[in-house]
Design an enzyme around this catalytic site. Structure first.
Site, short mmCIF file in Angstrom:
data_model
loop_
_atom_site.label_atom_id
_atom_site.label_comp_id
_atom_site.label_asym_id
_atom_site.label_seq_id
_atom_site.Cartn_x
_atom_site.Cartn_y
_atom_site.Cartn_z
CE LYS A 214 54.87 0.05 80.96
NZ LYS A 214 54.31 1.00 80.01
CE LYS A 267 57.54 2.45 82.77
NZ LYS A 267 56.62 2.85 81.76
C1 PBG Z 1 52.70 4.01 78.82
C2 PBG Z 1 53.75 4.27 79.84
C3 PBG Z 1 53.66 4.24 81.23
C4 PBG Z 1 54.89 4.66 81.72
C5 PBG Z 1 55.70 4.89 80.62
N1 PBG Z 1 54.99 4.62 79.46
C6 PBG Z 1 52.51 3.99 82.14
C7 PBG Z 1 51.84 2.69 82.16
O1 PBG Z 1 52.28 1.70 81.58
O2 PBG Z 1 50.78 2.68 82.76
C8 PBG Z 1 55.25 4.84 83.17
C9 PBG Z 1 56.32 5.83 83.45
C10 PBG Z 1 56.41 6.28 84.87
O3 PBG Z 1 55.70 5.80 85.78
O4 PBG Z 1 57.23 7.17 85.11
N2 PBG Z 1 52.28 2.72 78.65
#
Ligand code: PBG
Length: 343
Positions: A214, A267
């Site tokens: 991520k 992601k």
């Molecule tokens: C929580 C999380 C996030 C997303 C999914 N889980 C945001 C982040 O890490 O700030 C992003 C999902 C999206 O942008 O559609 N940590």
């Protein structure tokens, strides 16, 4: 000076050709094209994210994500039922709690919005696979994904103090009936901790879809409005990955694989298709990709202006993510895609 290259034989129309290889033969009709099509996205490949708010709040559309709503438990259950009818077989739940504090304790409240939504969906749409996002950022008053420590005036998220809290949250979602928990916090060692936390409580059937690679991405902007999870200071770069690093992404994926993840995720998706391909080629587990909020908003914004054909571009995007190697795609386009799908 220019040299003119003369063809040995002039092109004769209608005459026999020396061209024997003609890839265009496979594109002559829609029948032939569909016969040789390599990649097909099915509604069953998609995971539909939903945002649950407490019953004290109102249903509200996310400004930067037309068609995506914060919904109360009952409305989320109805939306899940509609999604199932359109062919969607999995949802991913995000919660907006009644209260926030330094440790995100509302996230393991058995009557929290996510827990109630899990129970409601499992009751009303039992065949729907229910996944719950595990992270503290929606539940902490500072908006970070873990516990904050102050080290000589520098605040940061403490990895090891955060782990037991993530386990509590994951166990709570699993006890409410989630089929999968999906940790998105990016703390080191969380997959192993959550796995043993679940197993130790008789929840060994509950799977883990790990947000393995991520990245610290600008594409999460609209999500933070939807989940109300913007960090109140600093950013997430001490725990989410540097977008520049591909080898490190494979290392992160390897760790989650070894710690017992059931599904590995990359992601965002579109700027990271190479990472998806690397994950697919190197690990034998299902690979998921998250087509994140900013990717969705760009399509919607351009389509709204008439600059692109929204459904066509969406189809092309989802196909490209699958072609890159994703087995599963988490996408806000899920139901609109499923409704137009002809299998
Ligand atoms: C929580 C999380 C996030 C997303 C999914 N889980 C945001 C982040 O890490 O700030 C992003 C999902 C999206 O942008 O559609 N940590």
């Amino acid at each position: 000076m220019t040299t003119t290259k003369t063809l040995e034989k002039p092109i004769e129309t209608g005459a026999k050709s020396e061209l024997t290889v003609r890839p265009r033969r496979l594109r002559r009709s829609e029948g032939i094209r569909s016969l040789v099509r390599e990649t097909i996205v099915r509604p069953e490949d998609l995971i539909y994210p939903l945002f649950v708010v407490p019953n004290s709040r109102q249903k509200a559309e996310i400004g930067a994500m037309p068609g995506v709503w914060q919904m109360r438990v009952r409305e989320v259950v109805e939306e899940a039922a509609r999604a199932f009818d359109s062919g969607i077989r999995a949802v991913l739940l995000f919660g907006l709690p009644e209260y926030k504090d330094a440790t995100g304790s509302s996230s393991w409240d058995p009557s929290g919005p996510v827990q109630l939504a899990i129970e409601g969906i499992k009751r009303q749409v039992p065949q729907m696979t229910v996944m719950a996002d595990v992270c503290l950022c929606e539940y902490t008053d500072h908006g970070h994904c873990g516990v904050i420590v102050d080290r000589n005036g520098t605040k940061d998220v403490d990895n090891d103090e955060t782990l037991p809290l993530l386990v509590k949250q994951a166990v709570s979602f699993a006890q409410a009936g989630a089929d999968f928990v999906a940790p998105s916090d990016m703390m080191d060692g969380r997959i192993g901790s959550i796995r043993s936390g679940l197993d130790g409580r008789g929840l060994s059937d509950v799977g883990i879809m790990a947000y393995s690679a991520k990245f610290a991405s600008g594409f999460y902007g609209p999500f933070r409005e939807a989940a109300e999870s913007t960090p109140q200071f600093g950013d997430r770069r001490t725990y989410q990955m540097d977008p520049a690093n591909g080898r490190e992404a494979l290392r992160e994926i390897e760790l989650d694989f070894e710690e017992g993840a059931d599904i590995l995720m990359v992601k965002p998706a579109l700027s990271y298709l190479d990472i998806i391909r690397g994950a697919r080629d190197n690990f034998p587990l299902p690979i998921a990709a998250y087509n994140v909020s900013g990717e969705y908003s760009m399509v919607k914004a351009a389509a709204e202006r008439g600059w692109i054909d929204g459904p066509r571009v969406t189809n092309e995007i989802l196909t490209s993510i699958k072609r890159a190697g994703a087995d599963l795609i988490i996408t806000y386009h899920a139901t609109e895609f499923a409704k137009t799908y002809r299998g």
